[in-house]
Design a protein around this motif. Structure first.
Motif, PDB file in Angstrom:
ATOM      1  N   ALA A  37     -16.204  22.685   5.857  1.00 38.29           N
ATOM      2  CA  ALA A  37     -15.241  22.362   6.012  1.00 38.29           C
ATOM      3  C   ALA A  37     -14.371  24.115   5.470  1.00 38.29           C
ATOM      4  CB  ALA A  37     -14.794  21.261   5.564  1.00 38.29           C
ATOM      5  N   ALA A  38     -14.713  24.703   4.289  1.00 37.86           N
ATOM      6  CA  ALA A  38     -13.736  25.440   3.839  1.00 37.86           C
ATOM      7  C   ALA A  38     -13.718  26.482   5.157  1.00 37.86           C
ATOM      8  CB  ALA A  38     -13.851  25.908   2.749  1.00 37.86           C
ATOM      9  N   ALA A  39     -15.107  27.021   5.840  1.00 37.81           N
ATOM     10  CA  ALA A  39     -15.537  28.146   6.775  1.00 37.81           C
ATOM     11  C   ALA A  39     -14.818  27.882   8.227  1.00 37.81           C
ATOM     12  CB  ALA A  39     -16.665  27.953   6.852  1.00 37.81           C
ATOM     13  N   GLU A  40     -14.896  26.742   8.581  1.00 39.24           N
ATOM     14  CA  GLU A  40     -14.103  26.240   9.575  1.00 39.24           C
ATOM     15  C   GLU A  40     -11.882  25.992   9.351  1.00 39.24           C
ATOM     16  OE1 GLU A  40     -13.623  22.428  12.861  1.00 39.24           O
ATOM     17  OE2 GLU A  40     -14.913  22.391  11.155  1.00 39.24           O
ATOM     18  N   LEU A  41     -12.268  25.992   8.636  1.00 35.68           N
ATOM     19  CA  LEU A  41     -10.452  25.932   7.943  1.00 35.68           C
ATOM     20  C   LEU A  41     -10.372  26.939   7.975  1.00 35.68           C
ATOM     21  CD1 LEU A  41      -9.978  23.404   5.838  1.00 35.68           C
ATOM     22  CD2 LEU A  41      -9.174  23.156   7.302  1.00 35.68           C
ATOM     23  N   ALA A  42     -11.171  28.528   7.533  1.00 43.49           N
ATOM     24  CA  ALA A  42     -10.403  29.406   7.640  1.00 43.49           C
ATOM     25  C   ALA A  42     -10.829  30.266   8.552  1.00 43.49           C
ATOM     26  CB  ALA A  42     -11.335  30.311   6.467  1.00 43.49           C
ATOM     27  N   GLY A  43     -11.519  29.749   9.962  1.00 39.30           N
ATOM     28  CA  GLY A  43     -12.145  30.531  10.480  1.00 39.30           C
ATOM     29  C   GLY A  43     -12.721  31.153  10.433  1.00 39.30           C
ATOM     30  N   VAL A  44     -13.717  31.266  10.196  1.00 38.67           N
ATOM     31  CA  VAL A  44     -15.408  32.309   9.991  1.00 38.67           C
ATOM     32  C   VAL A  44     -16.143  31.535   9.938  1.00 38.67           C
ATOM     33  CG1 VAL A  44     -13.632  34.489   8.371  1.00 38.67           C
ATOM     34  CG2 VAL A  44     -15.069  32.325   7.395  1.00 38.67           C
ATOM     35  N   PRO A  45     -17.532  32.440  10.505  1.00 33.74           N
ATOM     36  CA  PRO A  45     -18.449  30.947  10.005  1.00 33.74           C
ATOM     37  C   PRO A  45     -19.233  31.280   9.195  1.00 33.74           C
ATOM     38  CG  PRO A  45     -18.836  33.602  12.209  1.00 33.74           C
ATOM     39  CD  PRO A  45     -17.113  33.071  10.695  1.00 33.74           C
ATOM     40  N   ALA A  46     -19.711  29.766   8.655  1.00 34.86           N
ATOM     41  CA  ALA A  46     -19.835  29.604   7.217  1.00 34.86           C
ATOM     42  C   ALA A  46     -20.992  30.692   6.751  1.00 34.86           C
ATOM     43  CB  ALA A  46     -21.117  28.251   7.277  1.00 34.86           C
ATOM     44  N   ALA A  47     -21.706  31.327   7.019  1.00 36.22           N
ATOM     45  CA  ALA A  47     -22.361  32.639   6.887  1.00 36.22           C
ATOM     46  C   ALA A  47     -21.602  33.516   6.065  1.00 36.22           C
ATOM     47  CB  ALA A  47     -23.703  32.903   7.436  1.00 36.22           C
ATOM     48  N   ASP A  48     -20.428  33.534   6.696  1.00 38.20           N
ATOM     49  CA  ASP A  48     -19.367  35.368   6.802  1.00 38.20           C
ATOM     50  C   ASP A  48     -18.142  34.549   5.550  1.00 38.20           C
ATOM     51  OD1 ASP A  48     -20.903  36.385   8.102  1.00 38.20           O
ATOM     52  OD2 ASP A  48     -19.686  36.521  10.003  1.00 38.20           O
ATOM     53  N   ARG A  60      -9.357  22.439  -1.024  1.00 32.38           N
ATOM     54  CA  ARG A  60      -8.704  21.833  -0.704  1.00 32.38           C
ATOM     55  C   ARG A  60      -8.266  20.546   0.078  1.00 32.38           C
ATOM     56  NH1 ARG A  60      -3.924  22.510  -3.146  1.00 32.38           N
ATOM     57  NH2 ARG A  60      -2.409  22.976  -1.323  1.00 32.38           N
ATOM     58  N   GLY A  61      -7.736  21.589   1.584  1.00 37.98           N
ATOM     59  CA  GLY A  61      -7.884  21.337   2.429  1.00 37.98           C
ATOM     60  C   GLY A  61      -9.528  21.312   3.148  1.00 37.98           C
ATOM     61  N   ALA A  62     -10.374  22.048   2.559  1.00 38.61           N
ATOM     62  CA  ALA A  62     -12.368  21.196   2.708  1.00 38.61           C
ATOM     63  C   ALA A  62     -12.461  20.270   1.906  1.00 38.61           C
ATOM     64  CB  ALA A  62     -13.779  22.429   2.312  1.00 38.61           C
ATOM     65  N   PHE A  63     -11.765  19.872   0.866  1.00 34.92           N
ATOM     66  CA  PHE A  63     -12.186  17.975   0.613  1.00 34.92           C
ATOM     67  C   PHE A  63     -11.395  17.204   1.413  1.00 34.92           C
ATOM     68  CE2 PHE A  63     -14.551  20.098  -3.013  1.00 34.92           C
ATOM     69  CZ  PHE A  63     -15.524  19.198  -2.957  1.00 34.92           C
ATOM     70  N   ALA A  64     -10.726  17.629   2.022  1.00 35.39           N
ATOM     71  CA  ALA A  64      -9.335  16.564   2.259  1.00 35.39           C
ATOM     72  C   ALA A  64     -10.482  16.086   3.920  1.00 35.39           C
ATOM     73  CB  ALA A  64      -8.484  17.126   2.870  1.00 35.39           C
ATOM     74  N   GLU A  65     -10.910  17.444   4.634  1.00 32.81           N
ATOM     75  CA  GLU A  65     -11.385  17.238   5.946  1.00 32.81           C
ATOM     76  C   GLU A  65     -13.102  16.205   5.428  1.00 32.81           C
ATOM     77  OE1 GLU A  65     -11.181  17.845   8.691  1.00 32.81           O
ATOM     78  OE2 GLU A  65      -9.214  18.111   8.548  1.00 32.81           O
ATOM     79  N   PHE A  66     -13.507  16.774   4.188  1.00 37.10           N
ATOM     80  CA  PHE A  66     -14.969  16.158   3.920  1.00 37.10           C
ATOM     81  C   PHE A  66     -14.753  14.761   3.752  1.00 37.10           C
ATOM     82  CE2 PHE A  66     -18.032  15.102  -0.285  1.00 37.10           C
ATOM     83  CZ  PHE A  66     -19.268  14.998   0.293  1.00 37.10           C
TER      84      PHE A  66
END
Length: 326
Positions: A37-48, A60-66
């Motif tokens: 969720a954090a990677a998607e908000l940051a606009g990068v692949p999870a691996a990067d 905080r945004g990632a946890f809101a999505e989770f």
């Protein structure tokens, strides 16, 4: 450092705590889910995604999505995992501070104990029916089934603690034996057992010898085994207990969300009914805080009050109240 690499190092550090594989798998799952969720908000692949980008706002945004489709308990578990992970990152110099302070944590109502329902005789029925051979199985093993249930009911051990028992866990002289239990975080405690359970263990081991031969077993061998003489596993234990409930006719007294753990709740609740203190329950159950033990005592007090409220004398006294008049 990229987040997946940091998470792998953190998980590796957890193994030194001797946590169960199930617990470590839970950490990995929560780290992956929130990281995605954090990677998607940051606009990068999870691996990067890099650890240094984990700001309070992003986490905080990632946890809101989770949190959206999940229960408060699941969010709390993930919050704890991430708090430990980011504390690790700070200690390793990957972050200057832990951003979890910016992530609200959901409140959960205090969990009420969930013993077997009814008038307190369900555990007696369970043991009697299983001892009489009520459980139908392709390869019946009454002695083993009875020891599993009895150990849970007289010691209150968790599933993982039962499965971790070895032949060397039982020690002491006859009439004064104890079981050494390895609990959460590798903490050990010594639980007293009385002659009735000693006899059951002896009968079970004798039946095991008859089944698989009298070969000498090391003290490190698993105490509880399946019908192939392999250490009993979590799934096998759950299946065994579920089947015992069913064939003993008490399956309708098992509260939702419990299975083997219902026997632990039953142990603690019945002791509380007979006067065990919160401190004694904490010691026997292997809790790190007295609060959980207090929950059993408080729950029992409510049940006792509810039972006392049913006294027919109260109805008579209520009718004897003087008429307050107009």
């Amino acid at each position: 450092m990229r987040l997946p690499e940091a998470a792998a190092e953190f998980v590796s550090s957890l193994r030194t705590k001797k946590l169960s594989p199930h617990t470590i798998a839970g950490y990995e799952r929560d780290l992956r889910s929130v990281a995605a969720a954090a990677a998607e908000l940051a606009g990068v692949p999870a691996a990067d995604l890099e650890v240094r980008r984990l700001s309070g706002r992003l986490v905080r945004g990632a946890f809101a999505e989770f949190a959206g489709p999940r229960s408060a308990a699941s969010v709390n578990r993930a919050w704890s995992a991430w708090n430990q992970f980011l504390t690790f990152c700070v200690a390793e110099g990957m972050l200057e501070g832990n951003p979890m302070a910016a992530v609200p944590r959901p409140k959960q109502p205090a969990k009420a104990p969930k013993p077997l329902l009814g008038d307190g005789t369900a555990s007696q029925t369970l043991l009697e029916q299983v001892a009489a051979g009520a459980r139908r199985a392709r390869d019946p093993w009454v002695e083993r089934d009875l020891v599993v249930l009895a150990l849970a009911l007289v010691t209150g051990m968790r599933s993982a603690e039962l499965l971790g028992l070895t032949l060397g866990s039982v020690g002491g002289s006859a009439g004064d034996r104890r079981i050494q239990v390895v609990g959460k975080g590798g903490k050990t405690r010594s639980l007293p057992i009385e002659p009735p359970i000693e006899r059951l263990i002896e009968e079970y081991l004798a039946s095991r010898s008859r089944r698989f031969g009298p070969a000498a077993l090391p003290r490190s061998a698993a105490l509880l085994v399946d019908t192939r003489n392999e250490p009993l596993r979590r799934g096998g234990l759950q299946y065994l207990v579920r089947q015992c409930y069913r064939y003993a006719g008490v399956h309708d007294r098992v509260q939702r969300g419990t299975l083997v753990h219902a026997l632990r709740h039953e142990f603690a609740t019945r002791l509380a009914e007979r006067g065990a203190s919160a401190h004694e329950l904490m010691e026997l159950l292997g809790h790190s805080s007295i609060v959980t033990g207090q929950a059993y005592v408080a729950s029992t007090a409510r049940e006792v009050r509810a039972a006392a409220r049913g006294n027919p004398a109260y109805g008579v006294l209520d009718r004897l109240r003087p008429d307050p008049g107009p």
